[in-house]
Each structure stands twice: as C-alpha cells, then as structure tokens.
Design a protein around this motif. Structure first.
Motif, PDB file in Angstrom:
ATOM      1  N   GLN A   1      39.657  52.481  59.127  1.00 18.94           N
ATOM      2  CA  GLN A   1      40.135  52.222  60.468  1.00 18.94           C
ATOM      3  C   GLN A   1      40.302  50.720  60.694  1.00 18.94           C
ATOM      4  N   VAL A   2      41.266  50.396  61.510  1.00 21.58           N
ATOM      5  CA  VAL A   2      41.544  49.004  61.849  1.00 21.58           C
ATOM      6  C   VAL A   2      41.310  48.819  63.337  1.00 21.58           C
ATOM      7  N   GLN A   3      40.590  47.773  63.680  1.00 19.79           N
ATOM      8  CA  GLN A   3      40.366  47.435  65.083  1.00 19.79           C
ATOM      9  C   GLN A   3      41.043  46.103  65.382  1.00 19.79           C
ATOM     10  N   SER A  25      39.894  43.645  62.426  1.00 16.55           N
ATOM     11  CA  SER A  25      38.783  43.957  61.530  1.00 16.55           C
ATOM     12  C   SER A  25      38.918  45.384  61.021  1.00 16.55           C
ATOM     13  N   GLY A  26      38.088  45.715  60.035  1.00 13.56           N
ATOM     14  CA  GLY A  26      38.119  47.050  59.474  1.00 13.56           C
ATOM     15  C   GLY A  26      38.822  47.070  58.142  1.00 13.56           C
ATOM     16  N   SER A  27      39.319  48.223  57.783  1.00 10.34           N
ATOM     17  CA  SER A  27      39.988  48.404  56.486  1.00 10.34           C
ATOM     18  C   SER A  27      41.411  47.894  56.577  1.00 10.34           C
ATOM     19  N   ILE A  28      41.533  46.588  56.548  1.00  9.34           N
ATOM     20  CA  ILE A  28      42.838  45.981  56.740  1.00  9.34           C
ATOM     21  C   ILE A  28      43.153  45.071  55.559  1.00  9.34           C
ATOM     22  N   TYR A 106      52.990  48.652  58.520  1.00  9.89           N
ATOM     23  CA  TYR A 106      52.192  49.304  59.557  1.00  9.89           C
ATOM     24  C   TYR A 106      51.998  48.341  60.719  1.00  9.89           C
ATOM     25  N   TYR A 108      49.620  47.568  64.106  1.00 12.81           N
ATOM     26  CA  TYR A 108      48.361  47.802  64.802  1.00 12.81           C
ATOM     27  C   TYR A 108      48.391  47.011  66.104  1.00 12.81           C
ATOM     28  N   GLN A 111      44.213  46.615  72.708  1.00  8.90           N
ATOM     29  CA  GLN A 111      44.209  47.397  73.940  1.00  8.90           C
ATOM     30  C   GLN A 111      44.893  46.658  75.091  1.00  8.90           C
TER      31      GLN A 111
END
Length: 119
Positions: A1-3, A25-28, A106, A108, A111
């Motif tokens: 997941q990517v945040q 952050s995350g799997s990026i 991709y 991302y 918010q």
C-alpha cells in the motif's frame, strides 16, 4: 500500500504565504513526477505545479513567479511554497505521485488540504 499525506494548508490573508508538504510512504518505487493539483468549488481539478525526478518543473500560468515546487527524492517528499496568495488561489490542494513500473504508470493521491485566502 502507498500512503500520500499532505500538510500545511490553512487560512491566510491575501498577499500572505503558505507552505504545503507531502510525503509518500509504503510500498512505493519508481517515483517519476510529483506534483500539486487544486480544486475549487464548482471547478475541475487543475495542475498547479509538477516536478520530475530530474528536477524539471512545470507551473500553471496563474501561479508562475509566486509558487515554487521542490522535492527530496531521498525522502519521497514534495513541497509547494506559495507566496503572494490571492483569493483565487483558495481551493483544496492535492498531492499527486506518479510512479512507473515497467510500461505502466500509476497515480497516487493524497486526501487534500484546504487553502483559504481571505481577509
């Protein structure tokens, strides 16, 4: 997941400044361009500024000379320094991260963070 998390929005008077920050952050991996978009009520989301991994930048005409985008590739962060803010700059600002994996790109999104310019 990517945040993707933005911070730094708020209320500022016309002529004032704000600095927006965004951290991914995350799997990026394979981050290409990083950028900021904004969307005002009743309007479409529009590009404000973008920066490539090599440091090339692109700005909307309406913000040239007032906004500056920067990034830290090691930290996967991007910032937007906004000076001489105008009421028309008020919007929700979104951070965008584009990654390339093989032949696929991709997107991302964060918010969003509210920027209000008012006296």
């Amino acid at each position: 997941q990517v945040q993707v998390v933005e911070s730094g929005g708020g209320l500022v008077q016309p002529g004032g400044s704000l600095r927006l920050s965004c951290a991914a952050s995350g799997s990026i991996s394979g981050i290409n361009a990083m950028g900021w978009y904004r969307q005002a009520p009743g309007k479409q989301r529009e590009l404000v500024a973008a920066i490539t991994s090599g440091g090339s930048t692109d700005y909307a005409d309406s913000v040239k000379g007032r906004f500056t985008i920067s990034r830290d590739n090691a930290k996967n962060t991007v910032a937007l320094q906004m000076n001489s803010l105008k009421p028309v700059d008020a919007a929700v600002y979104y951070c965008n991260i584009k990654t390339v994996v093989g032949d696929l790109m991709y997107d991302y999104w964060g918010q969003g963070t509210q920027v209000t310019v008012s006296s």
